[in-house]
Design an enzyme around this catalytic site. Structure first.
Site, PDB file in Angstrom:
ATOM      1  CG  LEU A 108     -89.901  -2.286  19.207  1.00  0.00           C
ATOM      2  CD1 LEU A 108     -89.830  -0.782  18.979  1.00  0.00           C
ATOM      3  CD2 LEU A 108     -89.961  -3.020  17.878  1.00  0.00           C
ATOM      4  CB  CYS A 109     -84.010  -4.932  19.806  1.00  0.00           C
ATOM      5  SG  CYS A 109     -82.305  -4.693  20.321  1.00  0.00           S
ATOM      6  N   PRO A 110     -84.146  -4.126  23.106  1.00  0.00           N
ATOM      7  CG  PRO A 110     -82.928  -3.790  25.098  1.00  0.00           C
ATOM      8  CD  PRO A 110     -83.834  -3.088  24.104  1.00  0.00           C
TER       9      PRO A 110
END
Lengths: 88, 172
Positions: A23-25
Site C-alpha cells: 500500500l501507499c507509500p
C-alpha cells in the site's frame, strides 16, 4: 528523424518491480529507488495492486520528471511502464 | 546531532536546474496512529524528488525519543474511530489502550505496512530532515542524548524559516 514516437517503438524494460500487496507509500518509495538505479531513457516495468497507484504513479512521474509510457488497469492489479527522465 | 539547523532556501543544483520542491510538516501528536501520517508524507515527498522536513513538537517529540518511539500507543479513550470500539467508560479500563495498540499493530502488519521505526529509517536514508522542538525539550525534560541520531534542534523561528521556503506546509 527516423526515431519512432514512444508509443510505437518496441519497449524493453531495463528492470521490473513487483509491488503486489503493498500500500501507499511503499509502491512510490520502491519505484523511486528502482528508478534511481536506471539511466535516463531506460524503462521500468511496475506491477501494483493498490488501486491508488493509478493516480499515484502518474503523479510521481509528473513530480520527478519521468514519463509513464503505459498504464494498464487489470482490475485487481495495475501495470506501468515508466521511462526515467533526465531530471532525476 | 548536527547542532543548529541550517534552514536556508531549498538546494539549487548546478547548471540552472530549478530548486527542489519542499514539504514542511509539523508532527504534534505522540500516538502510534498519528506518527504514521507525517512519516508517510515525508518519505513520499523525498521519493518524488522533493526536500522534506518534519518539526516534532509537544507530544510529537516522542517519535524522535529513542526510548519512546517504539512504545507509541493508540488511545482507547475518547477515540470513537479507534481500532476497538469501546464506550469511554470502558476505554479507561486498564489494558484497553494496550488492546487498541495491539489491534492497530496487527492491522499494519497484515497490510505489510512498515513499523514506525522502519519509516523513521526510510525517511532518514532518503534525507528527510528531523527538527526537534527545543521548547518541548526544555518543557518536557528531554535531553539531546535522548533523541535518535541525526536530529536538528530548532525553535519556531528556525522551522518557520525552513517552512517559508516550502511549497507545501501541513500540521499533523
Amino acid at each position: 528523424m527516423t526515431q519512432s514516437p514512444p508509443t510505437q517503438r518496441e519497449i524493453t524494460p531495463a528492470d521490473s518491480l513487483d509491488c503486489s500487496g503493498l500500500l501507499c507509500p511503499l509502491p512510490v518509495y520502491k519505484t523511486a529507488l528502482a528508478l534511481g538505479n536506471l539511466q535516463p531513457g531506460e524503462v521500468l516495468e511496475l506491477i501494483t495492486t493498490d488501486p491508488g497507484a493509478l493516480e499515484d504513479i502518474p503523479a510521481m512521474a509528473r513530480q520527478r520528471g519521468d514519463t509513464v509510457l503505459a498504464s494498464e488497469d487489470r482490475g485487481s492489479s495495475q501495470r506501468f511502464l515508466i521511462e526515467k527522465g533526465t531530471q532525476t | 546531532m548536527t547542532g543548529v539547523a541550517e534552514t536556508a532556501a531549498p538546494a539549487r543544483a548546478a547548471n540552472d536546474e530549478p530548486p527542489k520542491k519542499r514539504l514542511a510538516l509539523v508532527a504534534s501528536k505522540g500516538t502510534l496512529d498519528q506518527a504514521y501520517p507525517p512519516l508517510i508524507l515525508a518519505s513520499t515527498a523525498v521519493s518524488l524528488g522533493w526536500e522534506a522536513g518534519i518539526y516534532f513538537t509537544f507530544y510529537g517529540l516522542d517519535i524522535l525519543h529513542q526510548d519512546r518511539f517504539n512504545k507509541l500507543k493508540v488511545a482507547s479513550l475518547a477515540n470513537p474511530a479507534g481500532p476497538i470500539q469501546l464506550p469511554n467508560l470502558l476505554g479507561a479500563v486498564p489494558g484497553a489502550t494496550a488492546a487498541a495498540t495491539k489491534v492497530m499493530k496487527r492491522w499494519m502488519n497484515d497490510a505489510r505496512m512498515p513499523e514506525v521505526a522502519e519509516f523513521i529509517d526510510m525517511s532518514r536514508e532518503l534525507g528527510v530532515r528531523f527538527f526537534a522542538c527545543s521548547t518541548t525539550m526544555g518543557v518536557m525534560g528531554v535531553d539531546e542524548s535522548d533523541l535518535i541520531e541525526g536530529c536538528d534542534i530548532a525553535g519556531a523561528a528556525a522551522f518557520l524559516d525552513y517552512a517559508a521556503a516550502a511549497d507545501v506546509q501541513l500540521f499533523v
